[in-house]
Scaffold this motif. Structure first.
Motif, PDB file in Angstrom:
ATOM      1  N   THR A  75       0.859  -1.108   0.255  1.00  0.00           N
ATOM      2  CA  THR A  75      -0.131  -0.098  -0.433  1.00  0.00           C
ATOM      3  C   THR A  75       1.160   1.561   0.048  1.00  0.00           C
ATOM      4  O   THR A  75       1.803   1.064   0.106  1.00  0.00           O
ATOM      5  CB  THR A  75      -0.898  -0.279   0.940  1.00  0.00           C
ATOM      6  OG1 THR A  75       0.065   0.225   2.353  1.00  0.00           O
ATOM      7  CG2 THR A  75      -1.976  -1.607   0.981  1.00  0.00           C
ATOM      8  N   ARG A  76       0.520   2.304  -0.421  1.00  0.00           N
ATOM      9  CA  ARG A  76       1.184   3.423  -0.350  1.00  0.00           C
ATOM     10  C   ARG A  76       1.705   3.910   1.431  1.00  0.00           C
ATOM     11  O   ARG A  76       2.810   4.463   1.481  1.00  0.00           O
ATOM     12  CB  ARG A  76       0.136   4.723  -0.144  1.00  0.00           C
ATOM     13  CG  ARG A  76       0.660   6.138  -0.284  1.00  0.00           C
ATOM     14  CD  ARG A  76      -0.737   6.913   0.151  1.00  0.00           C
ATOM     15  NE  ARG A  76      -0.989   7.002   0.736  1.00  0.00           N
ATOM     16  CZ  ARG A  76      -2.227   6.874   1.419  1.00  0.00           C
ATOM     17  NH1 ARG A  76      -2.937   7.777  -0.273  1.00  0.00           N
ATOM     18  NH2 ARG A  76      -3.229   6.551   1.850  1.00  0.00           N
ATOM     19  N   ASP A  77       1.406   3.730   2.487  1.00  0.00           N
ATOM     20  CA  ASP A  77       1.154   3.819   3.334  1.00  0.00           C
ATOM     21  C   ASP A  77       2.359   3.012   3.988  1.00  0.00           C
ATOM     22  O   ASP A  77       3.344   3.471   4.335  1.00  0.00           O
ATOM     23  CB  ASP A  77      -0.407   3.680   4.996  1.00  0.00           C
ATOM     24  CG  ASP A  77      -0.844   4.993   4.571  1.00  0.00           C
ATOM     25  OD1 ASP A  77      -0.658   5.516   3.797  1.00  0.00           O
ATOM     26  OD2 ASP A  77      -2.254   4.857   5.069  1.00  0.00           O
ATOM     27  N   GLU A  78       2.552   1.397   3.600  1.00  0.00           N
ATOM     28  CA  GLU A  78       3.248   1.328   4.097  1.00  0.00           C
ATOM     29  C   GLU A  78       4.673   1.225   3.141  1.00  0.00           C
ATOM     30  O   GLU A  78       5.370   1.146   3.963  1.00  0.00           O
ATOM     31  CB  GLU A  78       3.117  -0.569   2.920  1.00  0.00           C
ATOM     32  CG  GLU A  78       1.848  -1.281   4.305  1.00  0.00           C
ATOM     33  CD  GLU A  78       1.643  -2.294   3.620  1.00  0.00           C
ATOM     34  OE1 GLU A  78       0.757  -2.834   4.208  1.00  0.00           O
ATOM     35  OE2 GLU A  78       1.334  -2.528   2.565  1.00  0.00           O
ATOM     36  N   VAL A  80       4.980   3.916   2.179  1.00  0.00           N
ATOM     37  CA  VAL A  80       6.380   5.346   2.817  1.00  0.00           C
ATOM     38  C   VAL A  80       6.811   4.710   4.222  1.00  0.00           C
ATOM     39  O   VAL A  80       7.516   5.667   4.197  1.00  0.00           O
ATOM     40  CB  VAL A  80       4.368   6.596   3.000  1.00  0.00           C
ATOM     41  CG1 VAL A  80       4.866   8.069   4.096  1.00  0.00           C
ATOM     42  CG2 VAL A  80       4.253   7.210   2.065  1.00  0.00           C
ATOM     43  N   GLU A  81       6.438   4.259   4.593  1.00  0.00           N
ATOM     44  CA  GLU A  81       6.869   3.863   5.615  1.00  0.00           C
ATOM     45  C   GLU A  81       8.808   3.179   5.339  1.00  0.00           C
ATOM     46  O   GLU A  81       9.186   2.929   6.550  1.00  0.00           O
ATOM     47  CB  GLU A  81       6.308   3.023   6.675  1.00  0.00           C
ATOM     48  CG  GLU A  81       4.978   3.814   7.540  1.00  0.00           C
ATOM     49  CD  GLU A  81       5.364   4.444   8.991  1.00  0.00           C
ATOM     50  OE1 GLU A  81       6.381   4.560   9.508  1.00  0.00           O
ATOM     51  OE2 GLU A  81       4.887   5.720   8.477  1.00  0.00           O
ATOM     52  N   ASP A  93       2.145  15.643   4.576  1.00  0.00           N
ATOM     53  CA  ASP A  93       1.304  15.084   4.094  1.00  0.00           C
ATOM     54  C   ASP A  93       0.479  14.976   3.558  1.00  0.00           C
ATOM     55  O   ASP A  93      -0.757  15.997   4.207  1.00  0.00           O
ATOM     56  CB  ASP A  93       1.211  14.267   5.659  1.00  0.00           C
ATOM     57  CG  ASP A  93       0.825  12.873   5.483  1.00  0.00           C
ATOM     58  OD1 ASP A  93      -0.392  12.554   4.598  1.00  0.00           O
ATOM     59  OD2 ASP A  93       1.286  11.813   6.675  1.00  0.00           O
ATOM     60  N   ARG A  95      -2.169  12.976   2.853  1.00  0.00           N
ATOM     61  CA  ARG A  95      -2.860  11.172   2.762  1.00  0.00           C
ATOM     62  C   ARG A  95      -4.728  12.186   3.499  1.00  0.00           C
ATOM     63  O   ARG A  95      -4.363  12.648   4.340  1.00  0.00           O
ATOM     64  CB  ARG A  95      -2.597  10.627   3.502  1.00  0.00           C
ATOM     65  CG  ARG A  95      -1.003   9.513   2.439  1.00  0.00           C
ATOM     66  CD  ARG A  95      -0.139   9.218   2.936  1.00  0.00           C
ATOM     67  NE  ARG A  95       0.469   9.859   4.566  1.00  0.00           N
ATOM     68  CZ  ARG A  95       1.358   8.865   5.128  1.00  0.00           C
ATOM     69  NH1 ARG A  95       1.224   7.607   5.856  1.00  0.00           N
ATOM     70  NH2 ARG A  95       1.979   9.588   6.061  1.00  0.00           N
ATOM     71  N   ALA A 103       1.736  11.051  -0.502  1.00  0.00           N
ATOM     72  CA  ALA A 103       2.513  11.822   0.740  1.00  0.00           C
ATOM     73  C   ALA A 103       4.336  12.330  -0.318  1.00  0.00           C
ATOM     74  O   ALA A 103       4.501  11.372  -0.952  1.00  0.00           O
ATOM     75  CB  ALA A 103       3.182  10.641   1.598  1.00  0.00           C
ATOM     76  N   ARG A 117      -0.962   6.738  -4.431  1.00  0.00           N
ATOM     77  CA  ARG A 117      -1.671   5.109  -3.590  1.00  0.00           C
ATOM     78  C   ARG A 117      -1.490   3.452  -4.817  1.00  0.00           C
ATOM     79  O   ARG A 117      -1.065   4.080  -5.970  1.00  0.00           O
ATOM     80  CB  ARG A 117      -2.923   5.037  -3.719  1.00  0.00           C
ATOM     81  CG  ARG A 117      -3.805   6.212  -2.922  1.00  0.00           C
ATOM     82  CD  ARG A 117      -5.460   6.367  -3.134  1.00  0.00           C
ATOM     83  NE  ARG A 117      -5.342   7.288  -4.098  1.00  0.00           N
ATOM     84  CZ  ARG A 117      -6.857   7.093  -5.114  1.00  0.00           C
ATOM     85  NH1 ARG A 117      -7.509   6.190  -4.081  1.00  0.00           N
ATOM     86  NH2 ARG A 117      -7.043   7.268  -5.787  1.00  0.00           N
ATOM     87  N   GLU A 121      -5.317  -0.170  -4.470  1.00  0.00           N
ATOM     88  CA  GLU A 121      -6.064   1.360  -3.566  1.00  0.00           C
ATOM     89  C   GLU A 121      -6.704   2.127  -4.475  1.00  0.00           C
ATOM     90  O   GLU A 121      -8.096   2.495  -4.071  1.00  0.00           O
ATOM     91  CB  GLU A 121      -5.178   2.019  -2.820  1.00  0.00           C
ATOM     92  CG  GLU A 121      -4.125   0.914  -1.844  1.00  0.00           C
ATOM     93  CD  GLU A 121      -3.227   1.874  -0.838  1.00  0.00           C
ATOM     94  OE1 GLU A 121      -3.262   2.359   0.106  1.00  0.00           O
ATOM     95  OE2 GLU A 121      -1.791   2.379  -2.251  1.00  0.00           O
TER      96      GLU A 121
END
Length: 126
Positions: A75-78, A80-81, A93, A95, A103, A117, A121
């Motif tokens: 995912t996008r958030d994964e 980014v991390e 940010d 999002r 982001a 994304r 997503e």
């Protein structure tokens, strides 16, 4: 046939170090022809390669061109991390709670790029 983009060239202070960061981002590698201390370093990836060229002047303002990344297997958030763990910095940010947005991050030399994304997503929220 029209032209294709072969490389996106990025000025930087340390070509090999920045190429190493981007090779990790793109799950690729720095060219076998390049080594620490070289004034140029190439990262090949699907689409176009990234060519890093060492220049004497530091980055002074916002990029006029930047890369937009779309994760393929997370995912996008994964993503980014993961990129923050590689040494990127979160700059802005954008999002949204509904899953849309992006982001804006910076690589270790301050070059901005965005993480969008994934295709999965996008399909899930359309």
């Amino acid at each position: 046939m029209s032209s294709l983009v072969r490389h996106v060239t990025i000025d930087c202070a340390d070509a090999y170090a920045l190429a190493t960061f981007w090779a990790k981002v793109l799950d690729s590698k720095v060219s076998d022809d390049d080594e620490p201390g070289d004034e140029e370093a190439l990262v090949e990836s699907a689409g176009a390669g990234l060519l890093f060229i060492q220049v004497p002047e530091p980055k002074a303002t916002k990029n006029r061109v930047h890369l937009d990344l779309q994760p393929q297997d997370r995912t996008r958030d994964e993503e980014v991390e993961r990129l923050l763990g590689l040494g990127a910095t979160l700059l802005d940010d954008r999002r949204n709670t509904d899953g849309t947005g992006w982001a804006t991050l910076a690589d270790p030399e301050g070059n901005e790029f965005c993480v969008e994304r994934s295709a999965a997503e996008r399909t899930a929220t359309s």
